[in-house]
Design a protein around this motif. Structure first.
Motif, PDB file in Angstrom:
ATOM      1  N   ASP A 142      14.023   5.422 -16.982  1.00 35.97           N
ATOM      2  CA  ASP A 142      12.384   5.625 -15.900  1.00 35.97           C
ATOM      3  C   ASP A 142      12.076   6.489 -17.257  1.00 35.97           C
ATOM      4  N   ILE A 143      10.797   5.881 -17.004  1.00 42.92           N
ATOM      5  CA  ILE A 143       9.641   6.434 -17.825  1.00 42.92           C
ATOM      6  C   ILE A 143       8.472   7.077 -16.335  1.00 42.92           C
ATOM      7  N   VAL A 144       7.999   8.262 -17.079  1.00 40.55           N
ATOM      8  CA  VAL A 144       7.330   9.085 -16.256  1.00 40.55           C
ATOM      9  C   VAL A 144       5.529   8.015 -16.316  1.00 40.55           C
ATOM     10  N   LEU A 145       4.843   7.713 -15.862  1.00 43.21           N
ATOM     11  CA  LEU A 145       3.943   7.011 -15.755  1.00 43.21           C
ATOM     12  C   LEU A 145       2.606   8.082 -15.654  1.00 43.21           C
ATOM     13  N   ASN A 146       1.805   7.682 -16.177  1.00 43.35           N
ATOM     14  CA  ASN A 146       0.312   8.580 -16.091  1.00 43.35           C
ATOM     15  C   ASN A 146      -0.665   7.648 -16.485  1.00 43.35           C
TER      16      ASN A 146
ATOM     17  N   LYS B  24       0.827  -1.052  -0.373  1.00 44.36           N
ATOM     18  CA  LYS B  24       0.041  -0.256   0.131  1.00 44.36           C
ATOM     19  C   LYS B  24       0.859   1.142  -0.109  1.00 44.36           C
ATOM     20  N   THR B  25       0.749   2.204  -0.837  1.00 44.73           N
ATOM     21  CA  THR B  25       1.308   3.502  -1.288  1.00 44.73           C
ATOM     22  C   THR B  25       1.154   4.151  -0.301  1.00 44.73           C
ATOM     23  N   THR B  26       1.856   5.819  -0.322  1.00 50.73           N
ATOM     24  CA  THR B  26       0.866   6.976   0.252  1.00 50.73           C
ATOM     25  C   THR B  26       0.897   7.672  -0.669  1.00 50.73           C
ATOM     26  N   ASN B  27       1.303   7.826  -1.781  1.00 55.68           N
ATOM     27  CA  ASN B  27       0.911   8.552  -2.650  1.00 55.68           C
ATOM     28  C   ASN B  27       1.290   7.673  -4.091  1.00 55.68           C
ATOM     29  N   GLN B  28      -0.484   8.043  -5.434  1.00 58.50           N
ATOM     30  CA  GLN B  28      -0.437   6.943  -5.708  1.00 58.50           C
ATOM     31  C   GLN B  28      -0.764   8.146  -7.240  1.00 58.50           C
ATOM     32  N   GLN B  29      -0.182   9.377  -6.833  1.00 53.89           N
ATOM     33  CA  GLN B  29       0.252  10.221  -7.924  1.00 53.89           C
ATOM     34  C   GLN B  29       1.365  10.355  -8.749  1.00 53.89           C
ATOM     35  N   ASN B  30       2.326  10.475  -8.485  1.00 54.89           N
ATOM     36  CA  ASN B  30       3.449   9.905  -9.149  1.00 54.89           C
ATOM     37  C   ASN B  30       3.869   8.857  -8.859  1.00 54.89           C
ATOM     38  N   LYS B  31       4.893   8.588 -10.043  1.00 58.13           N
ATOM     39  CA  LYS B  31       4.752   7.414 -10.492  1.00 58.13           C
ATOM     40  C   LYS B  31       5.973   7.172 -11.522  1.00 58.13           C
ATOM     41  N   LYS B  32       7.002   6.131 -11.374  1.00 63.26           N
ATOM     42  CA  LYS B  32       7.715   5.814 -12.329  1.00 63.26           C
ATOM     43  C   LYS B  32       7.796   4.489 -12.591  1.00 63.26           C
ATOM     44  N   ALA B  33       8.540   4.352 -13.527  1.00 65.13           N
ATOM     45  CA  ALA B  33       8.595   2.699 -14.182  1.00 65.13           C
ATOM     46  C   ALA B  33       9.894   2.880 -14.298  1.00 65.13           C
TER      47      ALA B  33
ATOM     48  N   ASP C 117       6.638  10.040 -21.643  1.00 65.77           N
ATOM     49  CA  ASP C 117       8.146  10.907 -21.171  1.00 65.77           C
ATOM     50  C   ASP C 117       8.637   9.931 -20.012  1.00 65.77           C
ATOM     51  N   LEU C 118      10.598  10.111 -20.714  1.00 64.84           N
ATOM     52  CA  LEU C 118      11.190   9.869 -19.933  1.00 64.84           C
ATOM     53  C   LEU C 118      11.891  10.412 -19.759  1.00 64.84           C
ATOM     54  N   ALA C 119      12.138  10.232 -18.027  1.00 60.37           N
ATOM     55  CA  ALA C 119      12.562  10.970 -17.222  1.00 60.37           C
ATOM     56  C   ALA C 119      14.757  10.694 -17.046  1.00 60.37           C
ATOM     57  N   LYS C 120      14.649   9.898 -18.018  1.00 60.51           N
ATOM     58  CA  LYS C 120      16.623   9.719 -17.778  1.00 60.51           C
ATOM     59  C   LYS C 120      16.594   8.813 -18.324  1.00 60.51           C
ATOM     60  N   ILE C 121      17.904   8.839 -18.857  1.00 63.71           N
ATOM     61  CA  ILE C 121      18.063   7.646 -19.432  1.00 63.71           C
ATOM     62  C   ILE C 121      19.792   7.611 -19.535  1.00 63.71           C
ATOM     63  N   GLU C 122      20.840   6.909 -19.537  1.00 65.56           N
ATOM     64  CA  GLU C 122      21.783   6.345 -18.839  1.00 65.56           C
ATOM     65  C   GLU C 122      22.543   5.568 -18.779  1.00 65.56           C
ATOM     66  N   SER C 123      23.595   5.423 -19.337  1.00 61.56           N
ATOM     67  CA  SER C 123      23.996   3.517 -20.179  1.00 61.56           C
ATOM     68  C   SER C 123      24.909   3.575 -19.233  1.00 61.56           C
ATOM     69  N   ARG C 124      25.126   1.800 -19.405  1.00 58.10           N
ATOM     70  CA  ARG C 124      26.521   1.802 -18.199  1.00 58.10           C
ATOM     71  C   ARG C 124      26.780   0.102 -18.998  1.00 58.10           C
ATOM     72  N   PRO C 125      28.505  -0.061 -18.164  1.00 58.47           N
ATOM     73  CA  PRO C 125      29.444  -1.075 -19.497  1.00 58.47           C
ATOM     74  C   PRO C 125      28.312  -1.967 -18.882  1.00 58.47           C
ATOM     75  N   LEU C 126      28.448  -2.998 -19.597  1.00 55.84           N
ATOM     76  CA  LEU C 126      27.946  -5.189 -20.140  1.00 55.84           C
ATOM     77  C   LEU C 126      29.088  -5.156 -19.145  1.00 55.84           C
ATOM     78  N   LYS C 127      30.103  -5.018 -18.888  1.00 53.71           N
ATOM     79  CA  LYS C 127      31.564  -5.408 -18.327  1.00 53.71           C
ATOM     80  C   LYS C 127      31.627  -6.558 -19.208  1.00 53.71           C
ATOM     81  N   THR C 128      31.638  -6.475 -20.543  1.00 51.90           N
ATOM     82  CA  THR C 128      32.304  -7.310 -21.748  1.00 51.90           C
ATOM     83  C   THR C 128      32.651  -6.636 -23.193  1.00 51.90           C
TER      84      THR C 128
END
Lengths: 277, 277
Positions: free
Chosen positions: B241-245, B184-193, B220-231
């Motif tokens: 990160d995606i802003v959900l509505n 159960k969450t305190t905030n149902q308005q402001n969501k991301k995936a 709407d993308l809130a963020k995009i970042e790359s990280r090494p695959l370590k290969t």
């Protein structure tokens, strides 16, 4: 010519610097910001610093110092394999402990588990410190993990060579300069450009629009990464590496268009890649 | 319920955990991997760890541990302002030194330069260590920089409050769980995936294609970042990160399409944002 680098003398950055500047004066500095400040103050002609490791990712100290400044440009890229060596003053059956920097210990974890189970690992401030410690305490039953250069510098034996777990461990280094004129390069085939792009606002699709300007021209991006603008949480600039070939006129068009979309483009450098194996 | 967090008890992560789990048992762990391993072993019900700071960027230990695993999901996000306090056992005109973690010293650099010019700054392993040192050496003329929680924990005076130079210093924390059922969450308005996306190959335009799937649906993308695959050097996965509505059905379509393009999509979580000021 005076070339500053992230020291100490047995660091991988020293190795990168000496590959390109064999006949110049190499001067070590204690940190990346210090090295770059010396370049900005024109006390050195070139600076060599790490920019990315294949396991750890971008070196934030380098990226963040270069963001927003206009005097420094990238002249060369050097790619080196990172090989860790097990060093000692003499061979021994059962060392009492093994010293190294936490990153080098992490990179050789599996090897140490297989070959030295139960031997305590001690994290010290640098691989150089570990090598120095051995040289100064030659009668203790202690081994160190450090570079081949460190073995030479402190006259230590390589007990086991290339003990890193991941054979693909590589680091990219940048040779930076405040000189606008081009340096003669050893490699004219393999070239890249790096841009820092700040989007006009946090609009849905703004990044997509910028990437579209590259994509429909078939301009190949080698890398895209975001770094915080250090203003608000969720505001970033983008590091974009572009593979150069005959597309340089197209790239100029793309940048012009991106600027017309009110994105800010910082041209960090256009440089050949020197890859050592 | 048992909630593990990146300790010690006066850390900002403790503060984040106690905002959401006031009535539960909070257990500190010494590192991010240790905290997450306890969660995987089901020895705790929730884990609270930092994921991103507005100045330092993503917390790689968290991102890299979550990449490629399927048992842990994000349940909640907590955003906290990071406020540094100047602490002492008593007021003093001219301290002999000021102790703190290098990051906290960096975040208060300007303040210290203005108010304590010439006073030596000493880097220690954590802000908690600095506060502890003061509590144990109450007669020395030493100050520390640490959190308000540390002041309470070690019964220290706040000599100057909120001395961080950048008022926008914030950290995002994730509450993670292996439970599939919704909390159960305190905030149902402001969501991301959050998704981790691995592109099929290093094709020119592959990322553009993936972003296009979001862009034409106005996701709407809130963020995009790359990280090494370590290969290999130059191979990455992307944190998105995606802003959900009301767009969740559209998002599902976008992910289906992206997978049809042979990209690998890891669903890291869908979570409400709890922002504290």
């Amino acid at each position: 010519m005076k070339v500053g680098y992230l020291g100490p003398k047995s660091s991988f950055t020293f190795q990168a610097a000496s590959e390109l500047f064999a006949e110049d004066t190499l001067v070590p500095f204690a940190s990346i910001p210090l090295t770059l400040e010396q370049l900005e103050a024109k006390k050195i002609d070139f600076a060599v610093v790490p920019i990315e490791n294949s396991l750890e990712g971008s070196v934030h100290a380098t990226v963040d110092h270069l963001f927003g400044q206009s005097s420094i440009t990238v002249k060369e890229e050097v790619i080196l394999p990172i090989r860790q060596q097990l060093l000692g003053t003499h061979s021994m059956e059962q060392p009492e402990k093994i010293l190294s920097h936490p990153q080098a210990l992490a990179q050789t974890k599996q090897y140490l588990k297989n070959h030295y189970p139960g031997v305590p690992l001690e994290a010290v401030s640098s691989t150089t410190f570990a090598a120095q410690y051995l040289a100064k305490h030659s009668r203790e039953k202690v081994l160190a993990i450090a570079s081949e250069k460190a073995a030479q510098e402190y006259n230590l034996k390589i007990i086991a060579a290339d003990i890193q777990d991941n054979v693909m461990n590589q680091t990219r280094f940048w040779v930076l300069s405040t000189e606008k004129k081009k340096k003669k390069t050893t490699n004219q085939q393999n070239k890249k450009a790096t841009l820092f792009i700040t989007l006009p606002a946090n609009l849905p699709g703004a990044l997509h629009q910028v990437l579209a300007a590259f994509a429909w021209r078939e301009i190949d991006l080698a890398k895209i990464e975001s770094r915080p603008l250090k203003t608000h949480l969720g505001e970033y600039f983008f590091i974009i590496d572009i593979v150069l070939n005959e597309n340089e006129a197209l790239l100029e068009n793309a940048i012009t268009e991106i600027e017309l979309l009110h994105a800010k483009v910082q041209w960090v450098g256009r440089y050949p890649i020197n890859k050592f194996t």
